[in-house]
Design a protein around this motif. Sequence first.
Motif, mmCIF file in Angstrom:
data_model
loop_
_atom_site.group_PDB
_atom_site.id
_atom_site.type_symbol
_atom_site.label_atom_id
_atom_site.label_comp_id
_atom_site.label_asym_id
_atom_site.label_seq_id
_atom_site.Cartn_x
_atom_site.Cartn_y
_atom_site.Cartn_z
ATOM 1 N N GLU A 609 1.218 -1.756 0.240
ATOM 2 C CA GLU A 609 -0.032 -0.026 0.015
ATOM 3 C C GLU A 609 0.360 1.150 -0.021
ATOM 4 N N LEU A 610 2.187 1.254 0.416
ATOM 5 C CA LEU A 610 3.332 2.399 0.745
ATOM 6 C C LEU A 610 3.377 2.462 0.016
ATOM 7 N N VAL A 611 3.774 1.490 -0.941
ATOM 8 C CA VAL A 611 4.867 1.821 -2.719
ATOM 9 C C VAL A 611 3.355 2.200 -3.430
ATOM 10 N N ALA A 612 2.127 1.600 -3.195
ATOM 11 C CA ALA A 612 0.919 2.520 -4.317
ATOM 12 C C ALA A 612 0.762 4.115 -3.932
ATOM 13 N N ARG A 613 1.100 4.240 -2.765
ATOM 14 C CA ARG A 613 1.126 5.638 -2.564
ATOM 15 C C ARG A 613 1.791 6.652 -2.907
ATOM 16 N N LEU A 614 3.717 5.830 -2.594
ATOM 17 C CA LEU A 614 4.033 6.698 -3.426
ATOM 18 C C LEU A 614 4.368 6.570 -4.470
ATOM 19 N N ALA A 615 3.505 6.175 -5.542
ATOM 20 C CA ALA A 615 3.726 5.697 -6.818
ATOM 21 C C ALA A 615 3.131 7.467 -6.968
ATOM 22 N N ASP A 616 1.849 6.891 -6.599
ATOM 23 C CA ASP A 616 0.465 7.904 -7.091
ATOM 24 C C ASP A 616 0.778 9.181 -6.603
ATOM 25 N N PHE A 617 1.395 9.642 -5.753
ATOM 26 C CA PHE A 617 2.136 11.136 -4.709
ATOM 27 C C PHE A 617 3.249 11.425 -6.247
ATOM 28 N N ILE A 618 4.667 10.160 -6.091
ATOM 29 C CA ILE A 618 4.928 10.150 -8.111
ATOM 30 C C ILE A 618 4.184 11.874 -8.628
ATOM 31 N N ASN A 619 3.402 10.419 -9.353
ATOM 32 C CA ASN A 619 2.509 10.146 -10.295
ATOM 33 C C ASN A 619 2.285 11.479 -10.306
ATOM 34 N N TYR A 620 1.473 12.251 -9.408
ATOM 35 C CA TYR A 620 1.581 13.516 -9.205
ATOM 36 C C TYR A 620 1.555 14.468 -9.751
ATOM 37 N N ASP A 621 3.190 14.292 -8.194
ATOM 38 C CA ASP A 621 3.789 15.984 -8.088
ATOM 39 C C ASP A 621 3.995 15.944 -9.280
ATOM 40 N N TRP A 622 4.536 14.941 -10.374
ATOM 41 C CA TRP A 622 4.679 15.563 -11.836
ATOM 42 C C TRP A 622 3.952 16.207 -12.435
ATOM 43 N N SER A 643 14.602 24.852 4.690
ATOM 44 C CA SER A 643 15.120 22.902 4.768
ATOM 45 C C SER A 643 14.852 22.696 3.400
ATOM 46 N N GLY A 644 14.199 22.542 2.441
ATOM 47 C CA GLY A 644 13.643 22.317 1.675
ATOM 48 C C GLY A 644 13.212 21.404 2.096
ATOM 49 N N GLU A 645 12.103 21.456 3.009
ATOM 50 C CA GLU A 645 11.081 19.802 2.718
ATOM 51 C C GLU A 645 9.889 20.337 2.409
ATOM 52 N N TYR A 646 9.375 20.039 1.608
ATOM 53 C CA TYR A 646 8.218 19.626 0.857
ATOM 54 C C TYR A 646 7.369 19.750 1.891
ATOM 55 N N ARG A 647 5.940 20.730 1.145
ATOM 56 C CA ARG A 647 4.679 20.300 1.465
ATOM 57 C C ARG A 647 3.875 18.562 1.133
ATOM 58 N N LEU A 648 2.574 18.561 1.994
ATOM 59 C CA LEU A 648 2.368 16.832 2.093
ATOM 60 C C LEU A 648 0.984 17.061 1.165
ATOM 61 N N ALA A 649 0.961 16.129 0.657
ATOM 62 C CA ALA A 649 -0.160 15.699 -0.128
ATOM 63 C C ALA A 649 -0.903 14.350 0.459
ATOM 64 N N VAL A 650 -2.314 14.605 0.326
ATOM 65 C CA VAL A 650 -3.217 13.673 0.564
ATOM 66 C C VAL A 650 -3.880 12.933 -0.466
ATOM 67 N N ILE A 651 -3.176 11.339 -0.031
ATOM 68 C CA ILE A 651 -3.268 10.721 -1.430
ATOM 69 C C ILE A 651 -4.006 9.235 -0.824
ATOM 70 N N GLY A 652 -5.314 9.184 -2.217
ATOM 71 C CA GLY A 652 -6.164 8.662 -1.188
ATOM 72 C C GLY A 652 -5.852 7.109 -2.278
ATOM 73 N N THR A 653 -6.677 5.884 -1.629
ATOM 74 C CA THR A 653 -6.583 4.966 -2.311
ATOM 75 C C THR A 653 -7.480 4.332 -3.872
ATOM 76 N N VAL A 654 -7.698 5.595 -4.050
ATOM 77 C CA VAL A 654 -8.289 5.229 -5.488
ATOM 78 C C VAL A 654 -7.007 6.109 -6.355
ATOM 79 N N ALA A 655 -7.800 6.333 -7.692
ATOM 80 C CA ALA A 655 -6.191 6.650 -8.820
ATOM 81 C C ALA A 655 -7.618 8.142 -9.127
ATOM 82 N N PHE A 656 -5.858 8.618 -9.250
ATOM 83 C CA PHE A 656 -6.953 9.914 -9.772
ATOM 84 C C PHE A 656 -6.213 10.388 -10.864
ATOM 85 N N SER A 657 -6.488 11.343 -11.935
ATOM 86 C CA SER A 657 -6.148 12.001 -12.544
ATOM 87 C C SER A 657 -5.922 13.860 -12.485
ATOM 88 N N GLY A 658 -6.433 13.725 -11.992
ATOM 89 C CA GLY A 658 -6.729 15.362 -11.245
ATOM 90 C C GLY A 658 -5.201 16.048 -10.462
#
Length: 791
Positions: A609-622, A643-658
């Motif tokens: 689940e964590l890897v899937a959310r990281l992948a969603d986040f990377i996709n969302y970020d770019w 410090s260069g630490e970035y804000r956090l995004a809420v990454i859900g369990t459903v795939a998003f396109s926007g």
Amino acid sequence: MDLGHGRCWDTSKDSWKTLLLLAYQSLGVVYGDLSTSPLYVYKSTFADDIQHSDTNEEIFGVLSFVFWTLTLVPLFKYVFVVLRADDNGEGGTFALYSLLCRHAKVSLLPNRQVADESLSTYKLENPPEKNNSRVKMYLEKHKALHTALLILVLLGTCMVIGDGLLTPAISVFSAVSGLELSMSSDHHQYAVVPITCFILVCLFTLQHYGTHRVGFLFAPVVLAWLLCISALGLYNIIHWNPHVYQALSPYYMFKFMKKTKKGGWMSLGGILLCITGSEAMFADLGHFSYAAFQIAFTFLVYPALILAYMGQAAYLSQHHDNANHIGFYISVPGKLRIPVLIIAILASVVGSQAIISGTFSIINQSQSLGCFPRVKVVHTSDKIHGQIYIPEINWMLMILCIAVTIGFRDTKHMGNASGLAVMTVMLVTTCLTSLVIIICWHKPPIVALCFLLFFGSIELLYFSASLTKFTEGAWLPILLALFLMTIMFVWHYATIKKYEFDLHNKVSLEWLLALGPSLGIARVPGIGIVFTNLTSGIPANFSRFVTNLPAFHRVLVFVCIKSVPVPFVPPAERYLVGRVGPPGHRSYRCIVRYGYRDVHQDVDSFESELVARLADFINYDWRRAHGTNSFPEYDASQSNDSSGEYRLAVIGTVAFSGIPAYEIEESVQLASISGGFPTVESVTDVIEMEPVGVVERRVRFAIDDESGTRSPADMDLQLQEELEDLLLAQEAGTAFILGHSHVKAKQGSSLLKRLALNFGYNFLRRNCRGPDVALKVPPVSLLEVGMVYVV
């Protein structure tokens, strides 16, 4: 689990069918304990302090007390008032505490974030700024009151655990005691205790299967028992004394107290047993609904109990020769005693099962809020939420239950102990509900004061009567509560101190970014998951790990598993994900939020689940980088902190396109980000403090853009590279990096603090489940880093 079904008065046919089905199902889960109380109330009441006489003033007075106690406490207090104080449909002591923590700043948990307030389950009926009552401000101002409030909640929790120990013993023992009318006293003396112990052993041994496997039998058993005692009550009323209804007048209470005086007051400790199990209505609210409880209790349970007590009183009013054998079974016709005995034993087992399951649930809640040592929690049902099993607690309860049964061997002592535990829980609930009326419901203080004085005075009367039986059994719940409260408070205190130590000793992000081949640091294949209690910054245990082993993984994830003062966190809102450093560093932060009733995932599902959310986040970020101009309210001047630490995004369990539409109100301190702490590294740390002189601005959960000059082709290529790196790292394996802590009180600490930390906490830590077991980390993937916390 439908979190919104707590207020369902929809008049459609389907809703009424569902409501009636819930009311029926609640019989087996909630009312087993309350419905078996007629087995032992009269027997406990007439044990010592008062005697049943020819005038019947005693039995009629007790009946009057039972009637009005059942009417005022379970019916008026719980069904019509307390059940409304739900937390997103959840009830219980922790639900009240959770409500108070959300409406007023009284929580002692240090990792609160503004982002938590954006959760859909973090509901505030009215904006907190509109509620500036003096009680709320006074409560927030004095830190000692925060601690006192937590101690009050822990006291109620400990007494619920005590009730989970005593209820199975007294219920099963009282049901089996019906054998005394079917065998000689010699045989009865040596039969009841062994049979009770055997039933208790079977009951606790079957716990690991979960109640869902035999739960379909619970409601029919309790329904049959309620119909049985109703029919017996009606028969005894009609056959022995049709005028017994006159005893329901409060005048008989006055006559009873006038005649019996001190003995009558002390006998209240037995009368109060008629409401044992009432707290289960509130504690199990989340499994059913407010309306279902109203229907089940008002139209079935309450009338059945009143008829049962009236029937027993009618029989006893015409039989004074059996004054030494007052009990439930004596009023049952001889031919029906064996069938009634069997139903009673089954009903007592069902009632015991409900309180045992409730004990597991409340210990799990205590653990999630950092108030109980780590124990193994097993989720026994994939379909029914909240059905859990805790092996250590189960076997401890079984041993203690058997010890209580063998040690006391009579209903009187068990009743005294159970009565004190029940009344303490009810007093705690009354006090917390009074605060909820003012702080959460925004009612005038006079309303809360009237509620507190009316119901509190009734409960204090019974509580005082229970205390007089200290040497006759009531010492047990007090001793157990003191023992458990000491454990829980020491664990909670050490948890907060460890968090403060981590906060003050975290490492700067520049240190992490500077690590590289020039310093002899290697990046090895795989994913390194670093568990930390911090919601920002680099934990000290990771710097210690890199210092001793100059290498870390190609993909690095700092994971914080935190509890939020809500019952449930929707899966779509569970993960807060952000970067630590630039994209090329492949370092991320993930905050995983759980409610106090959520069941944590297994490590396998959590890892995937964590890897899937990281992948969603990377996709969302770019993807977000392509649409930077779509944020008209986006403030580029506040793009990221120093410090260069970035804000956090809420990454859900459903795939998003926007772009997700989550927004929060965040406070940014203009004068100083650090707020007095020496090593604050990011704007998000402002959340961990109470800033002075803040301004409000609305921001999106967005990852701040490093550069808007990249071409779409470059971004797609870098997106593909980052996703490939994540996939390759997952295939290479995952390592879980945990801190292995030892806590020491700093020099100059008080003797009490040194005892609590150096001996108490460290003893508990060594003898409870480790964080690797609680998090279900496989030993082959575990890396532990020793840390000494000097607090």
